[in-house]
Design a protein around this motif. Sequence first.
Motif, short mmCIF file in Angstrom:
data_model
loop_
_atom_site.label_atom_id
_atom_site.label_comp_id
_atom_site.label_asym_id
_atom_site.label_seq_id
_atom_site.Cartn_x
_atom_site.Cartn_y
_atom_site.Cartn_z
N TRP A 72 71.52 -22.92 -14.24
CA TRP A 72 72.30 -22.81 -13.02
C TRP A 72 71.90 -23.86 -11.99
CZ3 TRP A 72 76.04 -18.91 -11.71
CH2 TRP A 72 76.41 -18.14 -12.81
N TYR A 73 71.64 -25.09 -12.45
CA TYR A 73 71.32 -26.18 -11.53
C TYR A 73 71.53 -27.52 -12.22
CZ TYR A 73 66.78 -25.62 -13.96
OH TYR A 73 65.79 -25.47 -14.89
N ALA A 74 71.56 -28.55 -11.36
CA ALA A 74 71.59 -29.95 -11.79
C ALA A 74 70.50 -30.67 -11.01
CB ALA A 74 72.95 -30.57 -11.52
N PRO A 95 76.43 -23.28 -14.82
CA PRO A 95 76.16 -24.22 -15.93
C PRO A 95 77.30 -25.23 -16.09
CG PRO A 95 75.54 -21.99 -16.55
CD PRO A 95 76.25 -21.89 -15.22
N ALA A 96 76.93 -26.45 -16.44
CA ALA A 96 77.91 -27.53 -16.58
C ALA A 96 78.86 -27.27 -17.74
CB ALA A 96 77.19 -28.85 -16.80
N VAL A 97 80.09 -27.70 -17.54
CA VAL A 97 81.10 -27.69 -18.60
C VAL A 97 81.34 -29.16 -18.95
CG1 VAL A 97 83.48 -27.12 -19.20
CG2 VAL A 97 82.14 -25.56 -17.74
N VAL A 98 81.14 -29.49 -20.23
CA VAL A 98 81.28 -30.86 -20.69
C VAL A 98 82.33 -30.88 -21.78
CG1 VAL A 98 80.07 -32.85 -21.67
CG2 VAL A 98 78.82 -31.22 -20.23
N ALA A 148 67.73 -19.53 -9.54
CA ALA A 148 67.61 -20.95 -9.91
C ALA A 148 66.91 -21.73 -8.81
CB ALA A 148 69.00 -21.54 -10.19
N LEU A 149 67.27 -21.48 -7.56
CA LEU A 149 66.62 -22.15 -6.43
C LEU A 149 65.13 -21.79 -6.40
CD1 LEU A 149 66.97 -23.96 -3.92
CD2 LEU A 149 67.41 -21.85 -2.63
N ASP A 150 64.82 -20.52 -6.55
CA ASP A 150 63.42 -20.08 -6.56
C ASP A 150 62.63 -20.74 -7.69
OD1 ASP A 150 63.98 -18.39 -4.41
OD2 ASP A 150 64.06 -16.56 -5.64
N GLU A 151 63.25 -20.84 -8.89
CA GLU A 151 62.59 -21.46 -10.04
C GLU A 151 62.27 -22.93 -9.78
OE1 GLU A 151 63.75 -22.91 -14.57
OE2 GLU A 151 64.89 -21.28 -13.69
#
Length: 166
Positions: A72-74, A95-98, A148-151
């Motif tokens: 949940w991050y880039a 999550p990214a969609v490619v 995700a931010l905390d991680e």
Amino acid sequence: MPANSAEPGSLLVVTLVKSGRTKIGYPASLVSDDGVRLTVRAPWAAEGVRDFGFVRFEPGDVFTEHYWRDRWYAVKEVRAADETLKGWYCDITRPAVVRDGAVVVEDLDLDLWVSADGDTVLRLDEDEFAESGLADRDPEAADRAVQALDELELLAKLGKFTALID
């Protein structure tokens, strides 16, 4: 690299979506794709200079951007035109969609900045996140965004941040 993936050096279009609208789209060169993490490189794509106070993004800067299909991050490594590392700007996203030569990520309003020396770790845009209403519309996504931010913040403070992208 997955069998159906583009070759390194191929151009992709990165699109950042926010609140259902395209925030920005720009071409990027594929560096690698292992089927889970996709890495691209692109010049600063916005007009002119953006001064955040803690860092300036400006023409000539180069971003090496890491997108995950399961996180949940880039993470975006930012270097000046002379290749000096400025730091890492992290977008909290779904999550990214490619697919079909495109990388699409949905910005969830939270961000993290990690300076090149690792001494400055800043949580950003928590007010925008609270105002976005995501917690009411999609509580599970809001929880994943905060986790995700905390991680990322914890990894940065423990000095283990770069292990994500090595």
